[in-house]
Design a protein around this motif. Structure first.
Motif, PDB file in Angstrom:
ATOM      1  N   TYR A 196       0.846  -1.192   0.000  1.00  0.00           N
ATOM      2  CA  TYR A 196       0.000   0.000   0.000  1.00  0.00           C
ATOM      3  C   TYR A 196       0.888   1.250   0.000  1.00  0.00           C
ATOM      4  O   TYR A 196       2.093   1.160   0.232  1.00  0.00           O
ATOM      5  CB  TYR A 196      -0.908   0.006   1.239  1.00  0.00           C
ATOM      6  CG  TYR A 196      -1.730  -1.242   1.390  1.00  0.00           C
ATOM      7  CD1 TYR A 196      -2.770  -1.538   0.506  1.00  0.00           C
ATOM      8  CD2 TYR A 196      -1.469  -2.156   2.421  1.00  0.00           C
ATOM      9  CE1 TYR A 196      -3.525  -2.686   0.642  1.00  0.00           C
ATOM     10  CE2 TYR A 196      -2.219  -3.317   2.566  1.00  0.00           C
ATOM     11  CZ  TYR A 196      -3.237  -3.575   1.666  1.00  0.00           C
ATOM     12  OH  TYR A 196      -3.974  -4.721   1.793  1.00  0.00           O
ATOM     13  N   CYS A 210      -7.775   4.320   3.881  1.00  0.00           N
ATOM     14  CA  CYS A 210      -8.310   4.375   2.510  1.00  0.00           C
ATOM     15  C   CYS A 210      -9.790   4.038   2.534  1.00  0.00           C
ATOM     16  O   CYS A 210     -10.313   3.447   3.486  1.00  0.00           O
ATOM     17  CB  CYS A 210      -7.554   3.422   1.587  1.00  0.00           C
ATOM     18  SG  CYS A 210      -7.690   1.677   2.021  1.00  0.00           S
ATOM     19  N   ASN A 245      -5.214   9.421  -1.814  1.00  0.00           N
ATOM     20  CA  ASN A 245      -6.175   8.428  -2.322  1.00  0.00           C
ATOM     21  C   ASN A 245      -5.689   7.708  -3.578  1.00  0.00           C
ATOM     22  O   ASN A 245      -6.431   7.561  -4.557  1.00  0.00           O
ATOM     23  CB  ASN A 245      -7.531   9.087  -2.605  1.00  0.00           C
ATOM     24  CG  ASN A 245      -8.259   9.468  -1.329  1.00  0.00           C
ATOM     25  OD1 ASN A 245      -8.067   8.854  -0.280  1.00  0.00           O
ATOM     26  ND2 ASN A 245      -9.100  10.477  -1.414  1.00  0.00           N
ATOM     27  N   CYS A 247      -5.114   4.701  -3.316  1.00  0.00           N
ATOM     28  CA  CYS A 247      -5.555   3.367  -2.923  1.00  0.00           C
ATOM     29  C   CYS A 247      -7.025   3.477  -2.542  1.00  0.00           C
ATOM     30  O   CYS A 247      -7.371   4.154  -1.576  1.00  0.00           O
ATOM     31  CB  CYS A 247      -4.711   2.900  -1.739  1.00  0.00           C
ATOM     32  SG  CYS A 247      -4.849   1.181  -1.328  1.00  0.00           S
ATOM     33  N   TYR A 296      -6.973  -2.916  -4.605  1.00  0.00           N
ATOM     34  CA  TYR A 296      -6.669  -1.614  -4.033  1.00  0.00           C
ATOM     35  C   TYR A 296      -5.238  -1.588  -3.516  1.00  0.00           C
ATOM     36  O   TYR A 296      -4.915  -0.904  -2.548  1.00  0.00           O
ATOM     37  CB  TYR A 296      -7.665  -1.248  -2.918  1.00  0.00           C
ATOM     38  CG  TYR A 296      -7.892  -2.327  -1.886  1.00  0.00           C
ATOM     39  CD1 TYR A 296      -7.104  -2.420  -0.749  1.00  0.00           C
ATOM     40  CD2 TYR A 296      -8.914  -3.255  -2.049  1.00  0.00           C
ATOM     41  CE1 TYR A 296      -7.308  -3.406   0.199  1.00  0.00           C
ATOM     42  CE2 TYR A 296      -9.136  -4.252  -1.108  1.00  0.00           C
ATOM     43  CZ  TYR A 296      -8.334  -4.314   0.016  1.00  0.00           C
ATOM     44  OH  TYR A 296      -8.546  -5.304   0.950  1.00  0.00           O
TER      45      TYR A 296
END
Length: 323
Positions: A196, A210, A245, A247, A296
């Motif tokens: 991430y 997120c 953002n 992710c 994601y």
């Protein structure tokens, strides 16, 4: 290496999945609003250089072409800290009269759970992803279809925009869409091979970082992270480069055509295949859940046709210095 997953997807199907286009779209042209004079407010200048792109840790989908992990070199570029907002897109449409493909074709995809019961029952649904409804009148100004408004969502990412719409906005403002390599480099925020933008743990210390699907997909979203749908573009802390953002929240269009074979060696500013019907989308969305669509992650990738649009797809802009 762990075994790759099968390849389900929460991503919206292409526009041709439930209804054909209603005819050729008219040509579009508008006076360019140039940023050549130096107006790069809201953009992050990144030095480029070499980074490791992709992943092969078993958390992805082999058919997506995330791997192999490979070195890529980029020249310096600028990229928006945030996705383009509804307020920003409104300035564009009012200045140019531009109508999105969803407006001209008169429909777009909306998640069934956001619709009133009568519309949910009557709207056509793709067979493979029946949680999506093709809704007449769903456009960026009316993201859940007729009767819905943007009240309080001016700072949310604009959605129901196709790749072609995103490119038209970029052309007008004097920017461009990021390449997929630029997007991933920026999304990683300087971390090497982390899952991430902030590391390898989804919710470190129980902190939500997120906007994704929390609960069981597609039946129940607890919205434990604070949002059932889109969130403001600057919700949650930025990554190490200052991007927000990358992710979750909304998928973001990239310039590249879709392909799963990557250049050998250490390519410089790779731009994807020269031909192909689909365009790359990156970042995942508020509809992603690891039980079904674990996309994601910063290495995850998907695609859609350039005329497709949905309530979970937007974009951010990039710029080559000196252009």
């Amino acid at each position: 290496m762990a075994e790759d997953r099968a390849q389900p997807s929460c991503c919206a199907p292409g526009r041709g999945s439930i209804a054909p286009a209603t005819g050729a779209l008219p040509a579009y042209s508008a006076t360019r609003r140039s940023v050549a004079a130096g107006d790069v407010s809201g953009m992050i200048a990144l030095p480029g250089g070499e980074f490791l792109m992709g992943a092969e840790d078993g958390s992805g989908y082999s058919d997506d072409g995330e791997g192999p992990v490979r070195p890529v070199r980029l020249r310096p570029f600028l990229i928006d800290a945030c996705a383009v907002t509804n307020n920003e897109f409104e300035v564009f449409t009012e200045a140019t009269g531009y109508r999105t493909e969803a407006e001209r074709l008169e429909w777009s995809y909306v998640f069934a759970g956001f619709l009133p019961a009568a519309l949910r029952r009557s709207a056509p649904r793709p067979e493979r992803t029946p949680w999506w409804c093709g809704v007449a009148g769903a456009i960026w100004r009316h993201p859940e279809g007729p009767g819905s408004e943007l009240d309080g969502r001016g700072d949310h990412p604009v959605v129901h925009v196709s790749w072609n719409d995103a490119r038209a906005y970029c052309d007008w403002i004097g920017k461009r869409l990021p390449t997929e390599a630029e997007w991933e480099y920026a999304a990683r925020g300087g971390l090497v091979q982390a899952r991430y933008p902030w590391g390898d743990e989804l919710d470190p210390g129980g902190e939500y970082l997120c906007n994704i699907w929390r609960g069981s997909f597609p039946g129940k979203n607890t919205a434990a992270d604070g949002y059932r749908g889109t969130a403001p573009v600057n919700a949650f802390p930025p990554n190490g480069f200052g991007l927000y953002n990358t992710c979750g929240n909304v998928w973001e269009w990239c310039a590249d055509r879709w392909g799963t074979h990557h250049e050998a060696g250490t390519p410089v500013d790779p731009a994807g295949p020269r031909t192909g019907p689909n365009r790359v989308i990156r970042g995942g969305s508020h509809m992603c859940h690891d039980s079904y669509c674990f996309r994601y992650r910063v290495a995850a990738r998907s695609s859609n046709s350039p005329d497709s649009s949905a309530g979970h797809t937007g974009f951010r802009c990039a710029l080559t210095p000196g252009t």
